[in-house]
Every structure is written in structure tokens, then in C-alpha cells.
Design an enzyme around this catalytic site. Structure first.
Site, short mmCIF file in Angstrom:
data_model
loop_
_atom_site.label_atom_id
_atom_site.label_comp_id
_atom_site.label_asym_id
_atom_site.label_seq_id
_atom_site.Cartn_x
_atom_site.Cartn_y
_atom_site.Cartn_z
N THR A 28 38.49 16.01 15.00
CA THR A 28 39.30 16.31 13.81
C THR A 28 38.95 15.40 12.64
O THR A 28 39.05 15.80 11.48
CB THR A 28 40.80 16.23 14.17
OG1 THR A 28 41.06 17.23 15.15
CG2 THR A 28 41.69 16.50 12.97
N SER A 70 36.04 17.74 20.81
CA SER A 70 35.74 17.02 22.06
C SER A 70 36.00 17.88 23.29
O SER A 70 35.48 17.59 24.37
CB SER A 70 36.49 15.69 22.14
OG SER A 70 37.88 15.87 22.11
N THR A 103 39.96 13.42 19.41
CA THR A 103 40.95 12.62 20.13
C THR A 103 41.29 13.17 21.52
O THR A 103 41.82 12.46 22.35
CB THR A 103 42.26 12.52 19.32
OG1 THR A 103 42.80 13.83 19.15
CG2 THR A 103 42.02 11.87 17.97
N ASP A 104 40.96 14.46 21.75
CA ASP A 104 41.38 15.07 23.02
C ASP A 104 40.77 14.39 24.24
O ASP A 104 41.41 14.28 25.29
CB ASP A 104 41.04 16.56 23.03
CG ASP A 104 41.87 17.36 22.04
OD1 ASP A 104 42.90 16.83 21.57
OD2 ASP A 104 41.49 18.50 21.72
N1 ASP Z 1 40.52 19.09 18.69
C1 ASP Z 1 40.19 17.75 18.34
C2 ASP Z 1 39.13 17.17 19.25
O1 ASP Z 1 37.99 17.34 18.98
C3 ASP Z 1 41.37 16.92 18.32
C4 ASP Z 1 41.17 15.69 17.53
O2 ASP Z 1 40.09 15.23 17.27
O3 ASP Z 1 42.20 15.12 17.16
O4 ASP Z 1 39.44 16.53 20.23
#
Ligand code: ASP
Length: 337
Positions: A28, A70, A103-104
Site C-alpha cells: 500500500t 504482499s 503490510t499483510d
Molecule cells: N494489501 C497491502 C499489501 O500489499 C496491504 C498493505 O500494504 O497495507 O500487503
């Protein structure tokens, strides 16, 4: 990858400036809303990141490793990422690394780097919960705090770190605890190590439980199963008998308990050479032996399970994949009765 892959470089050329490489992977923090896609997708480039980095912070280079959510990462992808970070920190001219990441699964990649890279230099993971097109995008603040941390002498010898909201967490302890909150990255049992202030980074406590696993690969055939009340052992049977799993991590109940009906399948799995690693589904804390009833911790120890010493289920899986990529996986887990 060679030096040409350093696509952008801020020439600040001060002698005492730290040399920091940002490795971008997507997430993100690299996303913005695209109407044709119906939502945010990762399209920000290394140059976009660099445009927001204050010039007096460090001598900063950016390398684009990838640009994916991710959830799209594969085991090969995170292994290659860890190898790239290892190659970069081995260079004399690199003082620290910042990895921007979705973050995932960020906690898994950060922990993988933590246990498979033997370095004193800071390796700092960061990301964002809000996309660049959202009000209150916090990606720039997180990136700056991460660069500050990677450039700090105090952050050396701490292994891989995760910086969000100015808080500095060690990769072993941190976890994503909320799907949308900005303060999602917490270390539930032990708290953060320190904080990035505007004027300097403070590391109040250093991690004392770092370990290095000299893996030459990740074993991909390792699964994580979460237990719930009355759940049957059918999925474990399937993994052992049909999939031929090399390893299974069980997120057990409380401090390491399973329904008694699971014991025979677990024992059969261990005898068949499947490593069974025990952790807890509660999200923090070690599993310990306290009870004398069937299915409690001592039964699991007696039949040859290994214990993850407080790691979350997903990190225990990363550790087991790395340990199975060495000659002696058993050496990296507690398996005492
Ligand atoms: N969907 C995102 C990811 O790539 C979530 C994030 O980065 O906060 O994990």
C-alpha cells in the site's frame, strides 16, 4: 543484480552521511487509486519515494525489487528478497537497508531476513496502511522514520526491524494486529524497542534472543494449521498422507493443547518424518507444560513435537521452512520434555 539496478541516487556527498539503500517491493505504501482498476494498486516508483526524502537525512539510493501487493508474494519471492538484502548489507558502502513492503505479510519477510542474514547493519522494514491517494497517507512519514532508523548507530546489532508510526519493533516480536488501524504493528508481549524522534533515534532496549539459521533454501512444503474447539484432525491427515508435508505448524489452543483425538495423527506424522511445530493461537507468549490431561503440552513433547518459543504461527512457519533448508532442522527448535 548489478549496480545499474540502482536506478536513482541522491548525491548528497557528505563524508559523515550514512549510505542507505531503499529496496521497494510494493504494498500500500506504493499504491494509489486507479479508476480503471476499481481501487488502489501498486504503481509508485523508486523515484516517487525518493522525491519525498529530505536531502539532509542520509545518502539514499533506491532499488526497485518489485511492485506487488504482499498477498502476491511467493516463497521464492521472499527468499530472493532476503538474498538481495543479504547481498546489499555485505557491501562496505552500504550502512543500512530500508525495505518498503505490503503490510499483510511484512512480519514474515522481516523475520525471514532476521534469521537468515548475519549482519550488524540495520535492516528496516516499513510500509503504509493508507494509499498515496487516501487522505492522511502515512507512507512518507514511515519511510523517513525508517531511513532515520537505518542510519542510526544505535539500531546496529538489532537484526531486522519494523518501523511504523515512529515506533521501532524487532522482527521476532512484531505483528500486524488490525486490518485497517494505523497503529496496527505491535509487539504484544514485549513492546517496541525504541522510537524515531525528529532529532534522533532512541533504542531503549536491544533484542536478546536473536538467532541465525544458515539456510541455503526455504522448504516450501510447510503448512500452518489453526486449531479451534472440536475441530477434526482431518486436515492434518490430508497434509501427512496426501501432500507429504515436510513440516506443519500447529497454532494450538492456549499454552499448547490439542483435542486428544489429534494425538495419534500427530504421532504418526512425526514418525513419518514430518516436523510438527507447536505454537499458540492466542498471538503472544510461549507454550508451557502445566497440565496432566490428555492432549496437553507434555503429550506433544513426548511424541516428538518441536516448540516455537513464543513465535506467532506464521513466523514459526518461516523459521521451520528456513530450518528445513539446513542439515539439522531439529537444532533450531526446543524439543525438550
Ligand atoms: N494489501 C497491502 C499489501 O500489499 C496491504 C498493505 O500494504 O497495507 O500487503
Amino acid at each position: 543484480m548489478k549496480d545499474e539496478n540502482f536506478i536513482f541516487h541522491l548525491h548528497l556527498s557528505s563524508f559523515d552521511m550514512k549510505h542507505i539503500t531503499i529496496l521497494t517491493t510494493g504494498g500500500t505504501i506504493a499504491m494509489t487509486r486507479v479508476d480503471a482498476a476499481g481501487g488502489a494498486i501498486p504503481i509508485l516508483s523508486g523515484a516517487d519515494f525518493l522525491a519525498n526524502v529530505p536531502r539532509d537525512l542520509a545518502d539514499v539510493r533506491v532499488e526497485e525489487f518489485g511492485n506487488l501487493p504482499s498477498a502476491h508474494f511467493t516463497i521464492d519471492h521472499i527468499w530472493n528478497l532476503s538474498r538481495r538484502v543479504a547481498a546489499l548489507v555485505a557491501r562496505d558502502e552500504v550502512d543500512g537497508i530500508v525495505v518498503t513492503h505490503g503490510t499483510d505479510t511484512l512480519d514474515e519477510s522481516a523475520y525471514l531476513c532476521d534469521i537468515t542474514i548475519d549482519t550488524r547493519k540495520p535492516i528496516v522494514f516499513t510500509g503504509a496502511m493508507r494509499a498515496a491517494s487516501d487522505p492522511g497517507y502515512e507512507g512518507v512519514a514511515n519511510l523517513i522514520a525508517a531511513i532515520q532508523t537505518a542510519a542510526s548507530d544505535d539500531a546496529r546489532d538489532c537484526g531486522a526491524l519494523v518501523v511504523f508510526n515512529d515506533e521501532i519493533h524487532c522482527a521476532r516480536d512484531v505483528m500486524k494486529t488490525h486490518p485497517t488501524a494505523l497503529e496496527t504493528f505491535l509487539s504484544p508481549e514485549w513492546g517496541p524497542l525504541g522510537r524515531a524522534y525528529a532529532d534522533r533515534v532512541v533504542i531503549a532496549r536491544k533484542p536478546t534472543r536473536r538467532e541465525f539459521i544458515p539456510a541455503t533454501r526455504l522448504e516450501p512444503n510447510v503448512t500452518l494449521l489453526k486449531l479451534a474447539v472440536g475441530m477434526s484432525e482431518g486436515l492434518l491427515e490430508y497434509l501427512v498422507d496426501t501432500v507429504g508435508a515436510r513440516g506443519v505448524v500447529l497454532e494450538t489452543l492456549g499454552g499448547g493443547r490439542v483435542p486428544p483425538s489429534w494425538l495419534s495423527t500427530i504421532e504418526r506424522a512425526v514418525k513419518a518424518g514430518t516436523a510438527i511445530v507447536i505454537t499458540s493461537r492466542v498471538g503472544a507468549g510461549r507454550t508451557i507444560d502445566r497440565y496432566g490431561y490428555a492432549g496437553a503440552h507434555r503429550d506433544l513433547a513426548r511424541i516428538g513435537c518441536w516448540f516455537a518459543d513464543g513465535l506467532s504461527g506464521q513466523k514459526a512457519r518461516i523459521k521451520l521452512m528456513a530450518a528445513l533448508g539446513t542439515e539439522n532442522a531439529r537444532a533450531y527448535f526446543d524439543n525438550s520434555l
